[in-house]
Design an enzyme around this catalytic site. Structure first.
Site, PDB file in Angstrom:
ATOM      1  N   GLU A   1     -11.268  -6.855   5.540  1.00 64.92           N
ATOM      2  CA  GLU A   1     -12.218  -6.267   4.589  1.00 64.92           C
ATOM      3  C   GLU A   1     -13.580  -6.956   4.706  1.00 64.92           C
ATOM      4  O   GLU A   1     -14.083  -7.550   3.745  1.00 64.92           O
ATOM      5  CB  GLU A   1     -11.696  -6.352   3.163  1.00 64.92           C
ATOM      6  CG  GLU A   1     -10.523  -5.437   2.899  1.00 64.92           C
ATOM      7  CD  GLU A   1     -10.199  -5.304   1.417  1.00 64.92           C
ATOM      8  OE1 GLU A   1     -10.616  -6.171   0.632  1.00 64.92           O
ATOM      9  OE2 GLU A   1      -9.531  -4.331   1.037  1.00 64.92           O
TER      10      GLU A   1
ATOM     11  N   GLU B   1      -3.998  -0.809   3.338  1.00 66.43           N
ATOM     12  CA  GLU B   1      -3.537  -1.412   2.085  1.00 66.43           C
ATOM     13  C   GLU B   1      -3.611  -0.386   0.973  1.00 66.43           C
ATOM     14  O   GLU B   1      -4.603   0.349   0.882  1.00 66.43           O
ATOM     15  CB  GLU B   1      -4.457  -2.563   1.643  1.00 66.43           C
ATOM     16  CG  GLU B   1      -4.473  -3.779   2.510  1.00 66.43           C
ATOM     17  CD  GLU B   1      -5.444  -4.827   1.927  1.00 66.43           C
ATOM     18  OE1 GLU B   1      -5.761  -4.782   0.730  1.00 66.43           O
ATOM     19  OE2 GLU B   1      -5.890  -5.676   2.708  1.00 66.43           O
TER      20      GLU B   1
END
Ligand code: GAL
Length: 675
Positions: A154, A313
């Site tokens: 991320e 995710e």
């Protein structure tokens, strides 16, 4: 974009999650792999936060646990999305090199103790991160479990913008490349305003906290620079991985929704990915999270150029990082997972495999909860694994979309800068609402930019696209002339890419296309509504706008200072239609009516006609023409749809004329005809 390396050598849809064995003793790790097999896990992300475990002191390496984990996973036929381990610098590194710590606009240093405490522009950080990536790549280059590289994690999540001195150096370099001369920067930044004229690039700074609004173009360029700097970090790490393992695809997990949602221009990132992946978390306060899921997943699909993508995710239930976190029933979570599958995901992964017993994320849900295997949550994990195994035939199929909603990160950054007519206009929120209105009609929409190929779309919705390039503006106009129905809302086509207003009446970029000319904005206060002549009302925005000759006024403002002026217009353009919406309908039914008007005239055929309210449907089509309907019933009543085909989940009659989907349930229909 390179998508040929898909599908990661998996012969099924991907299923799994973040796996953090470094948090557990070895006997638990052994159990992990046995339970993963039981659940049907075939892909895990490994090593994301493991630098300090792998290298507890500079130059001292403890690989044994990771070697053993890779071997065990391989023995269980589970593939690995292996991380570069760079997402959290180890303490020895920041102790030795505090100059890699990031800095906020107000000068606050972000210290170690959490994660992602590095500044993206630091050459020292880059050197260490690249070294770590190379070490991991060299160690596992030939490991048979390795399927995918997970670059950092991320990127930009916690620190999308760093205002440090390293950032100042990087920003100046970026500006020199963009503008060439300081005169050109002065022009673009309009520095005659407030005595901001520069005589050299060395005087330019990131837009650090100032007494009042920093220069808007400086802010916009800094946002662009920051996104580019984060991407360049990805590219540098990826190039090392490619050098060592040319055949292993690379990705980093996007956050098209999330805490820093919006800070990275993923449209410029996507082409650098071998496989596009995304993380998505439901907001507890969102009454209709399926709309955000559908929008985000469509955006990711569009970034992937329509190719299958990885949901890297999502959560099985509650997260830990919202003020109040909401758990979800297994049915609700299954629908949310399916929202991604319905919009093109070929792998559904969670954060995380086993719930942590300690640390900041110990109250985050997981595939295997604290309470163990005798739980609803574990049974839901096993069930989803089984369902995905049963749906293996969907792998590689693509979602069909006839409509497009335009969304552009830099335009959104510019639209939401300070010192504007209102801070209430959030382009992304409007885009989600329009995407949802299309979905309710059974119309599937991609999410693309104005300059992208619009040839396949018969409906194009343009919500508050504040900045548009001349090419982007012309592209939308050409799509309408070719036959599309285009709806443009207020605060679109207002400024150029330097954030200079296009003069002569708003919206400068699309006045001719739309056949309207606005003289003045009349932004509305929070909670204020303006009447419309069909009895409904508008919110957020109104404006003093005129319809030009040849433009039909479909709806007018009623009452107040704009009484009788156009609020919704329509104009025939070549073979198509251009609509302009000068306010935002106050209620969903009124918004739906506007979108329905646009769709009705467009010739777009819904995936399923007369879709019952609260039911979502998309079609995925394989290269050989086989197709599947994915149906999500978000209501608490059974849904009956006029479609034929073979239900793949549970029992069902393939010869029936209708398909019934139980309350809150999902279904996949292998189609036998086009109905
Ligand atoms: C993501 C992150 C994961 C985990 C997760 C919790 O932002 O990549 O490591 O923190 O959030 O929801």
């Amino acid at each position: 974009m390179t998508t040929t390396r898909w599908p990661l050598a998996l012969d099924a849809l991907g299923f799994g999650g973040d796996y953090n064995p470094e948090q557990w003793p070895d006997e638990i790790r052994v159990e992990d792999v046995a339970l993963m097999r039981e659940a049907g896990v075939n892909l895990v992300s490994l090593g994301i936060f493991s630098w300090a475990t792998i290298e507890p002191m500079e130059g001292v390496f403890e690989w044994g646990w990771l070697d053993a984990t890779m071997d065990r996973l391989h023995a269980a036929d589970i593939r690995v999305d292996l991380a570069t381990a760079t997402a959290s610098p180890p303490p020895w590194l920041t102790a030795q090199h505090p100059e890699i710590l990031p800095v906020r606009a107000d000068g606050t240093v972000l210290w170690p103790g959490g994660r992602q405490h590095y500044r993206i522009a630091s050459p020292v950080w880059r050197r260490y991160a690249l070294g770590m990536a190379r070490r991991i790549a060299e160690r596992y280059r030939d490991h048979p479990a390795l399927a995918l590289w997970h670059v950092d994690n991320e990127i930009g999540c916690h620190v999308p913008h760093d205002f440090s001195d390293d950032a100042a150096v990087g920003f100046r370099r970026w500006l020199r490349a963009r503008y060439g001369t300081i005169d050109e920067l002065n022009r673009a930044w309009a520095t005659a305003f407030w005595s901001q004229r520069y005589s050299g690039f060395d005087q330019v700074l990131p837009p650090r906290t100032a007494p009042t609004y920093p220069n808007p173009t400086q802010q916009l360029d800094f946002a662009r620079y920051s996104s580019d700097a984060l991407l360049s970090y990805y590219v540098e790490l990826r190039d090392v991985l490619r050098e060592v393992t040319p055949d292993v695809p690379c990705t980093t997990n996007f956050m098209v929704t999330g805490p820093s949602t919006g800070a990275m221009d993923y449209a410029t990132w996507a082409g650098e990915m071998d496989v596009v992946s995304n993380d998505h978390y439901v907001q507890a306060a969102d009454p209709e999270p399926q709309a955000d899921i559908a929008f985000s997943a469509s955006l990711v699909r569009s970034l992937a150029g329509g190719a299958p993508w990885v949901l890297m995710e999502h959560a099985t239930s509650a997260v830990n990082w919202q003020p109040q976190n909401r758990s979800r029933t297994p049915e609700e979570s299954l629908r949310h997972s399916f929202g991604h599958l319905a919009h093109g995901a070929d792998a559904l992964l969670f954060f995380q495999w086993r719930a942590s017993a300690a640390g900041a994320e110990k109250y985050h849900s997981a595939m295997l909860p604290h309470a163990g295997t005798d739980t609803e949550r574990w049974r839901a994990t096993v069930r989803l694994g089984g369902i995905l195994r049963d749906l293996a035939e969907l792998r590689g199929s693509r979602v069909q979309a006839d409509a497009a909603v335009l969304f552009d990160w830099p335009s959104t950054w510019a639209a939401q800068l300070d010192s504007h007519p209102t801070n209430l206009v959030e382009p992304r929120r409007l885009a989600v609402a329009l995407h949802r209105a299309l979905g309710r009609r059974g119309v599937t929409a991609d999410v693309v930019r104005a300059g992208d190929d619009l040839a396949g779309y018969d409906v194009i919705l343009v919500p508050a696209l504040y900045v548009v390039s001349p090419e982007g503006a012309a592209n939308v106009a050409a799509a309408a002339a070719r036959g599309a129905s285009a709806l443009v809302t207020f605060f679109s086509g207002i400024a150029d890419e330097d954030d200079h207003v296009l003069l002569g009446g708003y919206p400068g970029a699309w006045r001719d296309l739309l056949g309207v000319r606005a003289e003045e904005f009349w932004a509305l206060q929070s909670g204020e509504h303006v009447g419309l002549d069909d009895g409904s009302s508008g919110q957020l925005w109104s404006e003093l706008v005129h319809a030009l000759p040849g433009t039909d006024v479909v709806r007018r403002f009623a009452g107040g200072p704009l009484d009788g002026l156009p609020a919704l217009t329509r104009r025939t353009v070549g073979k198509g239609t251009a609509w302009y919406l000068a306010t935002w309908p106050s209620d969903e039914a009124s918004l739906q009516r506007v979108v329905d008007l646009v769709v009705d005239g467009s010739g777009v055929v819904p995936v399923v006609p007369d879709l019952p309210p609260g039911v979502e449907v998309t079609r995925r089509v394989a290269a050989d023409g086989r197709s599947w309907l994915i149906i999500l019933n978000h209501t608490d009543a059974p849904a009956v749809l006029p479609v034929r085909g073979t239900p793949l989940l549970g029992a069902g009659d393939p010869n029936a004329d209708t398909v019934a989907v139980a309350p809150g349930a999902v279904q996949v229909i292998r189609q036998t005809d086009d109905r």
